[in-house]
Design a protein around this motif. Structure first.
Motif, PDB file in Angstrom:
ATOM      1  N   ALA A   7       0.758  -1.143  -0.350  1.00 31.02           N
ATOM      2  CA  ALA A   7      -0.449  -0.037  -0.123  1.00 31.02           C
ATOM      3  C   ALA A   7       0.671   1.013  -0.314  1.00 31.02           C
ATOM      4  O   ALA A   7       0.249   2.057  -1.203  1.00 31.02           O
ATOM      5  CB  ALA A   7      -0.869  -0.054   1.428  1.00 31.02           C
ATOM      6  N   CYS A   8       2.207   1.524   0.807  1.00 26.62           N
ATOM      7  CA  CYS A   8       3.001   2.261   0.535  1.00 26.62           C
ATOM      8  C   CYS A   8       3.618   2.580  -0.415  1.00 26.62           C
ATOM      9  O   CYS A   8       3.686   4.009  -1.110  1.00 26.62           O
ATOM     10  CB  CYS A   8       3.931   1.894   1.591  1.00 26.62           C
ATOM     11  N   PHE A 105      -3.551  -0.552  10.020  1.00 25.26           N
ATOM     12  CA  PHE A 105      -3.648  -1.733   8.342  1.00 25.26           C
ATOM     13  C   PHE A 105      -4.498  -2.919   8.934  1.00 25.26           C
ATOM     14  O   PHE A 105      -4.158  -3.684  10.265  1.00 25.26           O
ATOM     15  CB  PHE A 105      -2.301  -1.837   7.699  1.00 25.26           C
ATOM     16  N   PHE A 106      -6.096  -3.514   8.073  1.00 19.26           N
ATOM     17  CA  PHE A 106      -5.928  -4.191   8.820  1.00 19.26           C
ATOM     18  C   PHE A 106      -5.802  -5.360   7.579  1.00 19.26           C
ATOM     19  O   PHE A 106      -6.243  -5.433   6.342  1.00 19.26           O
ATOM     20  CB  PHE A 106      -7.519  -4.389   9.689  1.00 19.26           C
ATOM     21  N   ALA A 107      -5.803  -6.537   7.652  1.00 14.45           N
ATOM     22  CA  ALA A 107      -6.242  -7.444   6.422  1.00 14.45           C
ATOM     23  C   ALA A 107      -7.246  -8.221   6.327  1.00 14.45           C
ATOM     24  O   ALA A 107      -8.280  -8.764   7.547  1.00 14.45           O
ATOM     25  CB  ALA A 107      -4.696  -8.747   6.337  1.00 14.45           C
ATOM     26  N   TYR A 108      -7.995  -7.997   4.693  1.00  8.52           N
ATOM     27  CA  TYR A 108      -9.299  -8.475   4.715  1.00  8.52           C
ATOM     28  C   TYR A 108      -9.429 -10.179   5.221  1.00  8.52           C
ATOM     29  O   TYR A 108      -8.569 -10.781   4.986  1.00  8.52           O
ATOM     30  CB  TYR A 108      -9.657  -8.475   3.489  1.00  8.52           C
ATOM     31  N   GLY A 109     -10.248 -10.844   6.185  1.00  5.62           N
ATOM     32  CA  GLY A 109     -10.717 -12.015   6.588  1.00  5.62           C
ATOM     33  C   GLY A 109      -9.475 -12.546   7.512  1.00  5.62           C
ATOM     34  O   GLY A 109      -9.358 -13.820   8.367  1.00  5.62           O
ATOM     35  N   GLY A 110      -8.860 -11.155   8.016  1.00  5.43           N
ATOM     36  CA  GLY A 110      -7.712 -11.345   9.209  1.00  5.43           C
ATOM     37  C   GLY A 110      -8.236 -10.912  11.027  1.00  5.43           C
ATOM     38  O   GLY A 110      -9.948 -10.968  11.045  1.00  5.43           O
ATOM     39  N   LYS A 111      -7.499 -11.810  11.608  1.00  3.95           N
ATOM     40  CA  LYS A 111      -7.732 -11.516  12.697  1.00  3.95           C
ATOM     41  C   LYS A 111      -7.075 -10.254  13.712  1.00  3.95           C
ATOM     42  O   LYS A 111      -5.500 -10.902  13.152  1.00  3.95           O
ATOM     43  CB  LYS A 111      -7.845 -13.263  13.597  1.00  3.95           C
ATOM     44  N   VAL A 138      -6.862   0.973   6.750  1.00  9.12           N
ATOM     45  CA  VAL A 138      -7.002   0.277   5.563  1.00  9.12           C
ATOM     46  C   VAL A 138      -7.353  -0.827   5.299  1.00  9.12           C
ATOM     47  O   VAL A 138      -6.056  -1.682   6.185  1.00  9.12           O
ATOM     48  CB  VAL A 138      -5.897   1.044   4.954  1.00  9.12           C
ATOM     49  N   ILE A 139      -7.802  -1.740   4.583  1.00  5.20           N
ATOM     50  CA  ILE A 139      -8.057  -2.864   4.607  1.00  5.20           C
ATOM     51  C   ILE A 139      -7.355  -3.330   3.331  1.00  5.20           C
ATOM     52  O   ILE A 139      -7.703  -2.963   2.273  1.00  5.20           O
ATOM     53  CB  ILE A 139      -9.564  -3.475   4.810  1.00  5.20           C
ATOM     54  N   THR A 140      -6.328  -4.531   3.760  1.00  2.00           N
ATOM     55  CA  THR A 140      -5.953  -4.817   2.203  1.00  2.00           C
ATOM     56  C   THR A 140      -5.840  -6.194   1.998  1.00  2.00           C
ATOM     57  O   THR A 140      -7.334  -6.750   2.544  1.00  2.00           O
ATOM     58  CB  THR A 140      -4.447  -5.219   2.722  1.00  2.00           C
ATOM     59  N   ASN A 141      -6.100  -6.223   1.007  1.00  2.00           N
ATOM     60  CA  ASN A 141      -6.292  -7.727   0.461  1.00  2.00           C
ATOM     61  C   ASN A 141      -7.235  -8.253   0.409  1.00  2.00           C
ATOM     62  O   ASN A 141      -7.855  -9.313  -0.798  1.00  2.00           O
ATOM     63  CB  ASN A 141      -5.607  -9.310   1.422  1.00  2.00           C
ATOM     64  N   CYS A 142      -7.908  -6.939  -0.348  1.00  2.00           N
ATOM     65  CA  CYS A 142      -9.354  -6.614  -1.324  1.00  2.00           C
ATOM     66  C   CYS A 142      -9.206  -6.490  -2.621  1.00  2.00           C
ATOM     67  O   CYS A 142      -9.182  -6.041  -3.435  1.00  2.00           O
ATOM     68  CB  CYS A 142      -9.778  -5.211  -0.929  1.00  2.00           C
ATOM     69  N   GLU A 179     -10.489   0.095   1.502  1.00  2.00           N
ATOM     70  CA  GLU A 179     -10.317  -1.317   1.117  1.00  2.00           C
ATOM     71  C   GLU A 179      -8.981  -0.840   0.035  1.00  2.00           C
ATOM     72  O   GLU A 179      -9.101  -0.583  -1.414  1.00  2.00           O
ATOM     73  CB  GLU A 179     -10.919  -2.258   0.536  1.00  2.00           C
ATOM     74  N   PHE A 180      -7.790  -2.144  -0.080  1.00  2.00           N
ATOM     75  CA  PHE A 180      -6.760  -2.265  -1.368  1.00  2.00           C
ATOM     76  C   PHE A 180      -6.873  -3.376  -1.770  1.00  2.00           C
ATOM     77  O   PHE A 180      -6.452  -4.866  -0.820  1.00  2.00           O
ATOM     78  CB  PHE A 180      -5.489  -1.146  -0.449  1.00  2.00           C
ATOM     79  N   GLY A 181      -6.119  -3.321  -2.409  1.00  2.00           N
ATOM     80  CA  GLY A 181      -5.911  -4.758  -3.568  1.00  2.00           C
ATOM     81  C   GLY A 181      -4.848  -4.159  -4.062  1.00  2.00           C
ATOM     82  O   GLY A 181      -4.536  -3.748  -3.804  1.00  2.00           O
TER      83      GLY A 181
END
Length: 237
Positions: A7-8, A105-111, A138-142, A179-181
């Motif tokens: 993302a950076c 940062f939070f990963a999509y589907g992560g805990k 920022v939600i990553t892995n989207c 959201e970021f992919g």
């Protein structure tokens, strides 16, 4: 892990594919990215990059500003130890005069495990409780290739993050989420850049905190206090 370094790179305009950003011998990569499946983060030290950004929006004149992106070690990323890392952060913070936007940062589907909670509490203690006002999520892995799955699960992910922040971190206000992919990152970047230039946005102002003290400074203060204490004892003797 969380896609932070990818993302950076996107924020500074590097649109190369992830595989290219993972090349260990490529010195042209600003923010190194860990290979898929790698458990050890590539971000063990603070790194930064500045660039001029010009935005042209409908019904408004072009806006230009200098964007500085700082990639920091995340949860359990710092090989030099938390004290060293926080000392570097304090030094940079004082030199820059403040921070406009903190990206969490939070990963999509992560805990959100215990180590991540500990990291956020460390940040809150270091920056001060009001730093949450300058945060965005920022939600990553989207990723676009999984757009149907992501579109269906994204509301649940956002709700889980919101609940986590409210119950575990005691955040009492809404924090913007983006959201970021690997490919579908441009809409979120435009929204983030817009908030950095909007006169009505909190992010147009730098967050400053006079209480920011590095561990080294804190240790030196304690040493000075001890020296004064023992100096008085010697005089009395």
């Amino acid at each position: 892990g969380f896609g932070k370094s990818v993302a950076c790179n996107r924020l500074i305009g590097d649109e190369r594919d992830v595989e290219s950003l993972q090349e260990p011998e490529n010195n042209e990569i600003t923010f190194k990215v860990a290979e898929e499946g790698e458990t050890e983060s590539e971000t063990s030290e603070l790194s930064k990059c500045s660039k001029k950004v010009t935005m042209t929006l409908p019904s408004t004149e072009a806006r230009s500003f200098v964007l500085t992106v700082v990639d920091t070690p995340g949860a359990l990323d710092s090989s030099g130890g938390d004290a060293k890392y926080m000392s570097v952060m304090a030094e940079y913070f004082r030199a820059s005069g403040g921070v406009n936007m903190f990206c969490l940062f939070f990963a999509y589907g992560g805990k959100n495990d215990q180590s991540y909670q500990t990291m956020l509490r460390t940040y809150e203690k270091f920056w001060g409780k009001s730093f949450w006002q300058q945060c965005v999520i920022v939600i990553t892995n989207c990723d676009r290739c999984n757009i149907k799955r992501v579109s269906k699960g994204l509301p649940k992910t956002k709700l889980r993050i919101k609940t986590f922040l409210a119950e575990q971190m005691k955040v009492d206000h809404e924090i913007p989420m983006y959201e970021f992919g690997d490919e579908n990152f441009e809409p979120s970047i435009k929204k983030m850049f817009t908030s950095l230039t909007d006169a009505q946005s909190v992010y147009v102002h730098k967050y400053t905190c006079g209480a920011v003290v590095s561990p080294i400074d804190e240790l030196w203060t304690k040493i000075q206090q001890s020296m004064k204490k023992y100096g008085k004892l010697v005089q009395e003797l």
